[in-house]
Each structure stands twice: as structure tokens, then as C-alpha cells.
Write an enzyme that holds these catalytic residues in place. Structure first.
Site, PDB file in Angstrom:
ATOM      1  N   SER A 196      -2.963  91.410  32.302  1.00 28.37           N
ATOM      2  CA  SER A 196      -3.994  90.826  31.765  1.00 28.37           C
ATOM      3  C   SER A 196      -5.495  91.370  31.942  1.00 28.37           C
ATOM      4  O   SER A 196      -6.309  91.130  31.163  1.00 28.37           O
ATOM      5  CB  SER A 196      -4.246  89.555  32.534  1.00 28.37           C
TER       6      SER A 196
ATOM      7  N   HIS B 149      -0.168  86.490  28.056  1.00 25.23           N
ATOM      8  CA  HIS B 149      -0.848  87.339  26.975  1.00 25.23           C
ATOM      9  C   HIS B 149      -0.343  87.881  25.787  1.00 25.23           C
ATOM     10  O   HIS B 149      -0.789  88.618  24.970  1.00 25.23           O
ATOM     11  CB  HIS B 149      -1.937  88.338  27.791  1.00 25.23           C
TER      12      HIS B 149
ATOM     13  N   LYS C 188      -3.636  80.108  26.046  1.00 31.90           N
ATOM     14  CA  LYS C 188      -4.485  81.103  25.610  1.00 31.90           C
ATOM     15  C   LYS C 188      -4.090  81.062  23.926  1.00 31.90           C
ATOM     16  O   LYS C 188      -4.917  80.353  23.381  1.00 31.90           O
ATOM     17  CB  LYS C 188      -3.875  82.485  26.356  1.00 31.90           C
TER      18      LYS C 188
HETATM   19  N1  PMP Z   1       0.128  84.651  34.058  1.00 31.50           N
HETATM   20  C1  PMP Z   1      -0.717  85.514  33.530  1.00 31.50           C
HETATM   21  C2  PMP Z   1      -0.411  86.844  33.359  1.00 31.50           C
HETATM   22  C3  PMP Z   1      -2.030  85.071  33.154  1.00 31.50           C
HETATM   23  O1  PMP Z   1      -3.069  86.070  32.695  1.00 31.50           O
HETATM   24  C4  PMP Z   1      -2.534  83.696  33.375  1.00 31.50           C
HETATM   25  C5  PMP Z   1      -3.796  83.091  32.953  1.00 31.50           C
HETATM   26  N2  PMP Z   1      -4.935  83.557  33.633  1.00 31.50           N
HETATM   27  C6  PMP Z   1      -1.492  82.680  34.024  1.00 31.50           C
HETATM   28  C7  PMP Z   1      -0.318  83.454  34.002  1.00 31.50           C
HETATM   29  C8  PMP Z   1      -1.768  81.450  34.233  1.00 31.50           C
HETATM   30  O2  PMP Z   1      -1.700  80.808  33.155  1.00 31.50           O
HETATM   31  P1  PMP Z   1      -2.514  79.199  32.837  1.00 31.50           P
HETATM   32  O3  PMP Z   1      -4.013  79.584  32.751  1.00 31.50           O
HETATM   33  O4  PMP Z   1      -1.716  78.486  31.726  1.00 31.50           O
HETATM   34  O5  PMP Z   1      -2.312  78.581  34.334  1.00 31.50           O
END
Ligand code: PMP
Length: 392
Positions: A180, A208, A239
Site C-alpha cells: 500500500s 489494493h 477501497k
Molecule cells: N490491508 C491493506 C493492505 C490495506 O491497505 C488496508 C487499508 N489501509 C487494509 C488491509 C484495511 O482495510 P480496511 O480499510 O477495509 O480496514
């Protein structure tokens, strides 16, 4: 209030170092442009890859669900809070991901915590990329399993880890599908090959990659034609899907087990009808409007190439996440502030989200941006970058 002085002291130090950040409220719907502080700016910081947060089909589905089923569900899934729409949506997700089953949880964060803490015991070991998301790291902290962190996307180190851990019962390799903060894609084919060679399981967090990679946005496993060879796929509905929530797609055994042992699933209330209906409509949009993903990639290519031509360091990204690496934290925040003055919302990201000295303005283009908007943003990057000496 008395009792919090030690926290305030730390916050004051952050202010002195120029790394204290206020939350920045939007005053408009999410989109290619948003209103912040009474000003319209180009949005380059959301995860709204396909612009679905504001998609008419999803809004209609949400409104209809509220009218039919109300605003909330009144219970956790395992007691009285599973509605038929929750299960229908999970079947749709499983079909979409080509897996036996899927289970939706409150968030992607909760999903990683649920999966890792539920399925691993002290007889097992988790083998995790050093740059995996915080929710994976925290999920690992909740297990009594052995842990071995391998160097970022380093397949030699992963193989060493697999050799070192032969005595454990289950060995679970876990990786982000797309990282990310750098926007690079995990070398899944190599990871799967090593897993098969050493008889390990593979778990991919596609937060992502869902809606971004693979046919109709099915994710990184589909992107690499690895359907059926990755044991656990985690994704987010927050997302590209544009709503809220997380899911795990995999074998039915895993779904059944998590229903009984996945603590965030067990002890937190289920998604409101509007959330489930809108998320379900998003899968239809992915299937019916593949041109959104094409536009996303077209914009990605353009924006990345132009940033590089301007002389910015965009790291190793291969996806719509393009970091503009600045290095020093305070400079990064000044860069972000200046971009805002020039009409672009692109947040600075610093320690502890990324390593010290690797601060960056992280940009994410979406399918909603027009070329004109992206060009305007590039002009702002050039001006701010030159003024701060980030580029020549
Ligand atoms: N895994 C990854 C790789 C992420 O980038 C994110 C979001 N920042 C999450 C999990 C968490 O997802 P959510 O926003 O749905 O809690």
C-alpha cells in the site's frame, strides 16, 4: 484533563518536529475533486480507485436496502444479525473470486486479525513479508504461532524461512497483493511455487488489488492466473469497491471455522443493509463496466510517466498507487501543504506508516480523473517541487 500529560508531551514534541497532523474533513462527496476548507481541490489521496463511492447504481441499492430492511442489523452475525442479503452477497463474492466460499467482516483490518488469530496456534508458523500491512502485523501479534519475517519481496529469504521452519504443522506465508505504500505487486507466482515446493499455505491481502488487478478487478491471484493455488484471499470493500468492510475468500472449511472462531466476526455487529447492498451492487458494476478499470490504468500510466519526466522519485510502483518520495518528514508535509495551496490534495505519509527517512506524498489516481485534472495536478507538483528543491 489530568492524567494525560505524558501523552500531551509526546504530541507537543510531534508538533515541534512538524509531524503533527490534523484530520482533514471533506465537505463534498468523494470524487476527482473534493471540497476542503471551502476550496475545491483535485483529490489524489483516496482509495476510491474506480469512483464507486458515488456510483448511482450503488446509491440506489443502498437506499432501497434502507427502505426495505432499515438502517442497522441489531446484532452480531452469529446471534440475530445475519440477513439473507449477507449470505447472498457472500455467495456472489465467492463466485466472483472463483473460491468455494467467502465471509464478510466489518473491515479489511478486522479480517486480517480474524483470520490470522483464528487459524494459527503455537504448532504453526507464519512467514510474513516485512512490509505487510499493519493489520497483518497486528493479526500476527494476536497469535501464539511462531513468526518469521522475510525481507521485502525477497524470494531467497522466503526460501530460507521455509527451510528453517520445516518442523511446524502449518506454515502460512502471508503477503500483501499490492503493497500500500510503494504500489509494487507481490511476486505471487514465485511465492506460490515456493509454497508448493515446501508444502506451505499462502494468504494474500488484496486490499489494493481488488477492483484494480485481474479480470474485472478480481485481484492479484487472477492477475497471475493462480486461481485455485492460493489458499486464502483477503480483500476490502472499502477501497475500489467504494463502501466498507472486508472479506475472506477461500475454502468452505475456512469460512465455517471463522464463523466459530474469528473473534472480530463473532463479537462485532454485522454490516447495515445499505453497506451490504451497495457492496453487492459494486460487484455488478465491476462485471458490467470494465471500462472503469481500463480508464484507471490509462490514467495511472499517464500520471506516473509524467511525474517521472518531471524528475520525481516514484519508487518501484507498478499500480495506481504512485508514491512521490521526498525523504525527510517535515519537508514532505510542507510539500503536501504547498500542493494544497496549488489546488491538489495529496497527503504526506511519514513514520510510523513508512520507515523513517522515507516520507512521501502518496498519490492515487482514479478512473474519475480527467486528463485535464491530472495535468493541472502535474503543474502543481512541478511548481511545488521546484520551490522546495525536491526537483530541479
Ligand atoms: N490491508 C491493506 C493492505 C490495506 O491497505 C488496508 C487499508 N489501509 C487494509 C488491509 C484495511 O482495510 P480496511 O480499510 O477495509 O480496514
Amino acid at each position: 484533563m489530568k492524567g494525560f500529560e505524558y501523552l500531551q508531551k509526546e504530541l507537543d514534541e510531534m508538533k515541534e518536529q512538524g509531524v503533527f497532523r490534523n484530520l482533514i474533513p471533506l465537505e463534498s462527496p468523494q470524487g476527482s475533486k473534493v471540497n476542503i476548507n471551502g476550496k475545491e481541490v483535485i483529490q489524489l489521496s483516496s482509495n476510491n480507485y474506480l469512483g464507486l463511492t458515488d456510483h448511482p447504481k450503488m446509491k440506489e441499492a443502498a437506499i432501497e436496502a434502507v427502505e426495505k430492511y432499515g438502517a442497522g442489523t441489531g446484532s452480531v452475525r452469529t446471534i440475530a444479525g445475519t440477513f439473507s442479503m449477507h449470505e447472498e452477497f457472500e455467495e456472489k463474492l465467492a463466485n466472483f473470486k472463483h473460491t468455494e466460499a467467502a465471509l464478510v467482516l466489518q473491515s479489511g483490518f478486522a479480517t486480517n486479525q480474524a483470520v490470522l488469530s483464528a487459524i494459527l496456534t503455537k504448532e504453526d508458523v507464519v512467514i510474513s513479508d516485512e512490509l505487510n500491512h499493519a493489520s497483518i502485523i497486528d493479526g500476527i501479534r494476536l497469535t501464539k504461532a511462531g513468526r518469521r519475517i522475510y525481507k521485502h519481496v525477497d524470494m531467497q529469504d522466503l526460501e530460507n524461512a521455509l527451510k528453517e521452519t520445516q518442523d511446524y504443522r502449518t506454515r502460512l506465508i502471508v503477503t500483501d497483493g499490492v503493497f500500500s505504500m510503494d504500489g509494487n505487486i507481490a511476486p505471487l507466482p514465485e511465492i506460490v511455487e515456493l509454497a508448493e515446493k515446501y508444502d506451505a499455505l499462502v494468504m494474500v491481502d488484496d486490499a489494493h488489488a481488488s477492483g484494480v488487478l485481474g479480470r474485472n478487478g478480481r485481484g492479484s491471484v487472477d492477475h497471475f492466473n493462480l486461481n485455485g493455488r492460493v489458499h486464502i484471499q483477503v480483500g476490502t470493500l472499502s477501497k475500489a469497491i467504494g463502501v466498507l468492510g472486508g472479506y475472506v475468500a477461500g475454502p468452505k472449511t475456512l469460512r465455517d471455522y471463522l464463523i466459530h472462531k474469528g473473534r472480530p466476526f463473532l463479537f462485532s455487529t454485522s454490516h447495515p443493509p445499505a453497506v451490504t447492498a451497495a457492496s453487492s451492487a459494486a460487484i455488478d458494476v465491476l462485471l458490467e463496466e470494465p471500462e472503469l478499470i481500463e480508464k484507471l490504468w490509462d490514467n495511472t500510466k499517464f500520471f506516473k510517466e509524467e511525474l517521472t519526466k518531471l524528475g520525481f522519485d516514484t519508487g518501484i510502483s507498478k499500480t495506481p498507487i504512485t508514491p512521490v518520495i521526498v525523504g525527510e518528514e517535515a519537508l514532505c508535509h510542507r510539500f503536501s501543504d504547498k500542493l494544497f495551496d496549488y489546488g491538489v490534495f495529496a497527503q504526506g505519509i511519514a513514520f510510523p506508516t513508512v520507515a523513517k527517512g522515507k516520507a512521501r506524498v502518496r498519490t492515487i489516481v482514479t478512473a474519475q480523473h480527467s486528463k485535464e485534472e491530472l495535468q493541472q495536478a502535474l503543474n502543481a507538483f512541478e511548481k511545488a517541487g521546484k520551490e522546495l528543491g525536491i526537483i530541479k
